[in-house]
Scaffold this motif. Structure first.
Motif, mmCIF file in Angstrom:
data_model
loop_
_atom_site.group_PDB
_atom_site.id
_atom_site.type_symbol
_atom_site.label_atom_id
_atom_site.label_comp_id
_atom_site.label_asym_id
_atom_site.label_seq_id
_atom_site.Cartn_x
_atom_site.Cartn_y
_atom_site.Cartn_z
ATOM 1 N N UNK A 101 21.502 -35.310 12.813
ATOM 2 C CA UNK A 101 21.434 -35.321 14.169
ATOM 3 C C UNK A 101 20.941 -36.535 14.904
ATOM 4 N N UNK A 102 19.805 -37.188 14.251
ATOM 5 C CA UNK A 102 19.322 -38.303 14.568
ATOM 6 C C UNK A 102 20.419 -39.292 14.609
ATOM 7 N N UNK A 103 21.231 -39.433 13.781
ATOM 8 C CA UNK A 103 22.503 -40.501 13.605
ATOM 9 C C UNK A 103 23.339 -40.213 14.738
ATOM 10 N N UNK A 133 19.650 -41.519 21.665
ATOM 11 C CA UNK A 133 18.337 -41.746 20.857
ATOM 12 C C UNK A 133 18.349 -43.314 20.794
ATOM 13 N N UNK A 134 17.213 -43.631 20.893
ATOM 14 C CA UNK A 134 16.878 -45.370 20.741
ATOM 15 C C UNK A 134 15.622 -45.176 19.954
ATOM 16 N N UNK A 135 15.748 -45.400 18.738
ATOM 17 C CA UNK A 135 14.367 -45.570 17.675
ATOM 18 C C UNK A 135 14.233 -46.838 16.966
ATOM 19 N N UNK A 188 12.128 -39.641 21.535
ATOM 20 C CA UNK A 188 13.363 -40.262 20.416
ATOM 21 C C UNK A 188 14.229 -41.188 21.541
ATOM 22 N N UNK A 189 13.951 -41.257 22.898
ATOM 23 C CA UNK A 189 14.469 -42.256 23.694
ATOM 24 C C UNK A 189 15.377 -41.424 24.874
#
Length: 197
Positions: A114-116, A124-126, A168-169
């Motif tokens: 999910x993050x990818x 998302x920006x991490x 997460x941005x």
């Protein structure tokens, strides 16, 4: 496993011994010794079972959702709603999470995709993926603990999801929109498509 699930929410982890699990399960001590070498192995098995059960349920309800941010919101909200409806389950999860490295790995497996996806989709920006996973898991567990210990918080699931997304941005406006979507199976309209903006 069932005995450990019953004991964990009500006993300090340091007070639990293998024979305590055996007594609760109504089996000879040797039965537990055959499967587990230490209390920590029992706790890890319990933690994995708790995490995998709910993670698989979450994966099933969100399989038609393409957006990583939406899927993460569904996961956070599902865990929060489970905390509201099953405080003993939640206390057991929170008790064992510190001891169960395998449980954190199981949660990470479900979260990483999910993050990818959210990063590829521009939501998302991490700076560091492992740190992002740890932050999302820790924030969700902390919010679950607050809900169990301090009682009902109106819209707790949406608030937690919105805050995790922002961390997460995701922009505040978009995070609020995503966290406010009906959960799959909730409400009349499904509307689970990627949220624009």
């Amino acid at each position: 496993m069932d005995a450990a699930l019953r004991l964990c929410p009500h006993a300090g982890v340091g007070d639990l011994a293998l024979n305590t699990f055996a007594d609760e399960a109504g089996v000879p001590n040797g039965t537990v010794d055959n499967d587990f070498r230490s209390r920590e192995q029992v706790l890890e098995a319990v933690g994995l079972e708790l995490a995998v059960q709910l993670s698989e349920q979450t994966l099933t309800v969100s399989e038609a959702v393409d957006s990583g941010a939406e899927r993460l919101s569904i996961a956070v909200r599902t865990f929060m709603n489970k905390a509201r409806t099953d405080p003993d389950w939640t206390r057991a999860l929170i008790t064992v999470v510190r001891y169960a490295e395998g449980m954190r790995s199981a949660l990470a497996t479900y979260l990483r995709a999910d993050l990818q996806a959210g990063r590829r989709q521009g939501d998302f920006h991490y700076a560091h993926e492992e740190m992002a996973m740890s932050m999302a898991i820790s924030a969700t567990l902390g919010a679950m603990s607050l809900l169990v210990e301090d009682g009902e918080v109106e819209h707790a699931d949406r608030i937690a999801a919105e805050m995790v997304l922002q961390a997460l941005g995701v922009s505040p406006e978009k995070a609020g929109r995503i966290a406010g979507l009906p959960l799959p199976g909730e409400g009349v309209s499904r509307g689970w498509r990627s949220v624009g903006g």
